[in-house]
Design a protein around this motif. Structure first.
Motif, short mmCIF file in Angstrom:
data_model
loop_
_atom_site.label_atom_id
_atom_site.label_comp_id
_atom_site.label_asym_id
_atom_site.label_seq_id
_atom_site.Cartn_x
_atom_site.Cartn_y
_atom_site.Cartn_z
N ASN A 62 0.84 -1.20 0.00
CA ASN A 62 0.00 0.00 0.00
C ASN A 62 0.87 1.25 0.00
N THR A 63 0.22 2.39 0.13
CA THR A 63 0.95 3.67 0.09
C THR A 63 1.98 3.76 1.20
N VAL A 64 1.64 3.26 2.39
CA VAL A 64 2.56 3.34 3.54
C VAL A 64 3.85 2.61 3.24
N VAL A 65 3.75 1.43 2.65
CA VAL A 65 4.95 0.63 2.34
C VAL A 65 5.85 1.39 1.38
N TYR A 66 5.28 1.89 0.29
CA TYR A 66 6.08 2.64 -0.69
C TYR A 66 6.63 3.93 -0.08
N ASN A 67 5.82 4.62 0.72
CA ASN A 67 6.28 5.86 1.35
C ASN A 67 7.51 5.63 2.22
N THR A 68 7.50 4.51 2.97
CA THR A 68 8.60 4.21 3.88
C THR A 68 9.91 4.06 3.12
N ILE A 69 9.89 3.30 2.03
CA ILE A 69 11.12 3.08 1.26
C ILE A 69 11.53 4.34 0.52
N ILE A 70 10.58 5.04 -0.06
CA ILE A 70 10.88 6.29 -0.78
C ILE A 70 11.54 7.29 0.17
N ASP A 71 11.00 7.41 1.37
CA ASP A 71 11.56 8.34 2.36
C ASP A 71 12.98 7.96 2.73
N SER A 72 13.22 6.66 2.92
CA SER A 72 14.57 6.20 3.27
C SER A 72 15.56 6.48 2.15
N LEU A 73 15.16 6.22 0.93
CA LEU A 73 16.03 6.50 -0.22
C LEU A 73 16.35 7.99 -0.32
N CYS A 74 15.34 8.82 -0.09
CA CYS A 74 15.56 10.27 -0.13
C CYS A 74 16.52 10.73 0.96
N LYS A 75 16.38 10.16 2.15
CA LYS A 75 17.28 10.53 3.25
C LYS A 75 18.72 10.13 2.96
N ASP A 76 18.88 9.04 2.21
CA ASP A 76 20.22 8.59 1.84
C ASP A 76 20.71 9.25 0.54
N LYS A 77 19.96 10.26 0.08
CA LYS A 77 20.29 11.03 -1.13
C LYS A 77 20.30 10.17 -2.40
N LEU A 78 19.55 9.07 -2.36
CA LEU A 78 19.38 8.23 -3.54
C LEU A 78 18.09 8.65 -4.24
N ILE A 79 18.05 9.91 -4.63
CA ILE A 79 16.81 10.52 -5.09
C ILE A 79 16.32 9.91 -6.41
N ASP A 80 17.24 9.53 -7.28
CA ASP A 80 16.81 8.93 -8.56
C ASP A 80 16.16 7.56 -8.32
N ASP A 81 16.73 6.80 -7.40
CA ASP A 81 16.12 5.51 -7.04
C ASP A 81 14.73 5.73 -6.43
N ALA A 82 14.62 6.78 -5.63
CA ALA A 82 13.33 7.11 -5.01
C ALA A 82 12.28 7.42 -6.07
N PHE A 83 12.68 8.17 -7.09
CA PHE A 83 11.73 8.52 -8.15
C PHE A 83 11.35 7.31 -9.00
N ASN A 84 12.30 6.40 -9.18
CA ASN A 84 11.97 5.17 -9.91
C ASN A 84 10.91 4.37 -9.17
N LEU A 85 11.05 4.30 -7.85
CA LEU A 85 10.07 3.57 -7.03
C LEU A 85 8.73 4.32 -7.03
N PHE A 86 8.82 5.64 -7.02
CA PHE A 86 7.61 6.47 -7.06
C PHE A 86 6.83 6.21 -8.36
N LYS A 87 7.55 6.13 -9.48
CA LYS A 87 6.90 5.86 -10.77
C LYS A 87 6.27 4.47 -10.79
N GLU A 88 6.98 3.51 -10.21
CA GLU A 88 6.43 2.15 -10.12
C GLU A 88 5.14 2.15 -9.31
N MET A 89 5.18 2.88 -8.19
CA MET A 89 4.02 2.96 -7.30
C MET A 89 2.80 3.54 -8.02
N VAL A 90 3.01 4.64 -8.73
CA VAL A 90 1.89 5.38 -9.33
C VAL A 90 1.42 4.75 -10.64
#
Length: 617
Positions: free
Chosen positions: A230-258
């Motif tokens: 669900n949204t919570v699961v994806y949000n958790t990983i996206i937030d962690s990737l962003c905190k680790d400055k892996l922003i491109d990976d975060a956006f890839n996961l965001f696109k998969e989610m949406v």
């Protein structure tokens, strides 16, 4: 670039003030993680036997339960319940316990749970889950496991919510390895079928320790096992990737989610992405995200605005930060203490202490109470401005206001006192800090060692260093560098050299700053041959010299009137695209004016200076 981008953000907000004030999505809460046992949560009515709501005889009790808003009210209601004959059903007691957890009275809830058991109310899985949740919320997860044992003894079958709560408790206490063991045991022995909540809990734990790859692996496993994320699961990983400055990976996961999973993002999703982009100063994309939120009718939350205010403040763009706060007020989003803490800190970092103090004094009129973070920013500002008396007055004001200074407070004050040479007062403050039960961290010791060395009290610094013994402090290259620099500046090169050679014994690798400090010390004593030898060893040691190292060695040669290797060093700097600093440039010009260096070198020097001039600030 920054000014243009930030102004676009400001313009965006000004033009889009017609955004709806409430997000159409539900914000993250404990209930979304399956840990809220409140009867008002979406999943709980079925858990708390909904048939009980049709019992006419219980209507007065239920209506009184629904109005429970204080601890006293709950206790009075409980006392009334246990006097009734026969006792109300466990359902009613469970509803009351749930009401207490909703008020965050976890300790009192556990007390009433014990009273329930004492008067003979038969507990069930729901009441046990609430009791276990209370233990975990108070970081008493071991007690939660003891209650799990009671479940088995009472033939109460624990369910997925029970185990999810225990997993969450272990994560709260940073017991991640135990969390993984329990999760694997649950699957291996088929004690329960992990649902989306349990997977979400595990992913949160993995992300907490930076295991993003494993978290993504578990996300894939969810799909394979037919458990839809669900949204919570994806949000958790996206937030962690962003905190680790892996922003491109975060956006890839965001696109998969949406797009691939058709899972709608919410304001929390966008907050994580915006925060990650702000940390990388990708302002154009921040504006794009805000526009996308508007298109989806997801309104920026207080957290969104606070992220923007903090980002602008960290970049020194106070005007933009103030503009965002003005827009918050226009949109009826009330700035909180976090918002103003960012602004106070920014004023202090800029040395604008009058503005910082004026804002601080105005917080009460805004209905806000300054916290320790607010005070710490002001203390840092005063100390950096060498206004230690004002800082000390404010330091004492913290306790007068009923707040408790933290380790950052003491570290800031210690650094300020050492900076103005008040070593005795710093020592007293350090003793006071330990008397208050605060444990000095590595930063504290670095501040003290640096402060003592800068005040030419190297022997005391070394005594403290040896007193700490075999700890992380004695295995920290930064600490060694502080001591080496302090000893060499005080003319104790023998001590500096012994410390430098001690690094090899400890298995520590000197970094480029350590080499620069040692080379500077050798040059200061006129030991240019030894300095050059150490300089030449750097490449072979896997730590090539940088621009600073070259400047240090050049200054050593020039100050000692030795110009033999100067041209060679300048040529090497040119090949490595390094630049001269102002001090080295001044010494070179002096030597050329004195005739010690040939004027033909001016062209080479000019090339090195131009590189420095072309380097963006």
């Amino acid at each position: 670039m920054m000014t243009r981008s930030s102004s676009r953000l400001h313009s965006f907000f000004k033009l889009k003030c017609n955004l709806i004030t409430n997000s159409v999505t539900t914000p993250l809460s404990s209930s979304r993680l399956g840990l809220d046992f409140s009867p008002h949560s979406t999943s709980l009515p079925s858990l708390l036997h909904p048939t009980s709501f049709s019992n006419n005889g219980d209507h007065p009790l239920l209506s009184r339960y629904q109005t429970v808003t204080s601890l006293d009210h709950a206790f009075n209601l409980f006392d009334e319940m246990i006097l009734r004959k026969p006792l109300p059903s466990v359902i009613k007691f469970t509803q009351l316990l749930s009401a207490l957890t909703k008020l965050n009275h976890f300790s009192s809830c556990l007390h009433l749970f014990k009273q329930m058991c004492a008067v003979g109310v038969p507990v069930d899985a729901y009441s046990m889950n609430i009791a276990i949740k209370c233990c975990c919320q108070m970081s008493r997860t071991n007690d939660g496991f003891a209650l799990l044992g009671c479940c088995f003894r009472r033939a109460v079958v624990p369910n997925v919510f029970t185990f999810s709560t225990l997993l969450d408790g272990l994560i709260r206490e940073d017991r991640i390895i135990e969390t993984e063991r329990l999760f694997k045991k649950l699957i291996k022995h088929k004690l329960c079928e992990p649902n989306v909540v349990m997977h979400s809990t595990m992913i949160k734990g993995l992300c907490k320790v930076g295991n993003n790859d494993i978290a993504i692996g578990l996300l894939r496993l969810m799909d394979e096992r037919g458990c839809k994320p669900n949204t919570v699961v994806y949000n958790t990983i996206i937030d962690s990737l962003c905190k680790d400055k892996l922003i491109d990976d975060a956006f890839n996961l965001f696109k998969e989610m949406v797009f691939a999973k058709r899972i709608p993002p919410n304001v929390i999703t966008y907050n994580s992405l915006i925060h990650g982009l702000c940390n990388l100063c990708r302002w154009e994309e921040v504006a794009k995200m805000l526009k996308e939120m508007e298109d989806l009718r997801i309104s920026p939350s207080l957290r969104t605005f606070n992220i923007l205010v903090d980002a602008f403040c960290k970049e020194g763009k106070v005007n933009e930060a103030e503009a965002v706060i003005d827009i918050m007020v226009e949109r009826c989003v009330v700035p909180d203490i976090v918002t103003y803490n960012s602004l106070v800190d920014s004023y202090c970092l800029r040395g604008e202490m009058t503005k910082a103090r004026t804002l601080f004094d105005s917080l009460t009129s805004k209905g806000l109470v300054p916290n320790v973070v607010t005070y710490n920013s002001l203390l840092n500002g005063y100390c950096k401005s060498l206004k230690v008396e004002e800082a000390m007055h404010m330091f004492h004001d913290i306790t007068r206001k009923g707040l408790k200074p933290d380790i950052v407070t003491y570290n800031t004050m210690l650094q300020g006192l050492f900076r103005v040479g008040c070593c005795g007062d710093a020592r007293k403050l350090f003793d006071e800090m330990r008397a208050q039960g605060l444990i000095p961290d590595e930063c504290t010791y670095r501040i003290i060692l640096d402060g003592l060395c800068n005040n030419r009290q190297v022997e005391e610094a070394l005594s403290l260093f040896h007193l700490v013994g075999d700890s992380n402090l004695n295995s920290n290259i930064v600490v060694y560098t502080i001591l080496i620099e302090g000893a060499s500046k005080c003319g104790k090169l023998d001590i500096a050299s012994a410390l430098f050679h001690d690094l090899t014994v400890k298995g520590l690798q000197p970094d480029v700053r350590t080499y620069a400090v040692m080379i500077s010390g050798l040059c200061r004593e006129g030991l240019l041959k030894e300095a050059k030898h150490l300089f030449c060893k750097m490449d072979g040691s896997g730590c090539p010299p940088n621009s600073v190292t070259y400047n240090v060695l050049l200054q050593g040669y020039l100050k000692n009137q030795n110009c033999d290797d100067v041209e060679m060093l300048l040529q090497e700097m040119d090949r490595r695209s390094y630049s001269l600093d102002a001090s080295t440039l001044s010494l070179l010009i002096d030597q050329i004016s004195a005739g010690s260096l040939d004027r033909s070198m001016l062209k080479l020097i000019g090339k090195l200076v131009s590189k420095e001039m072309d380097t963006p600030a």
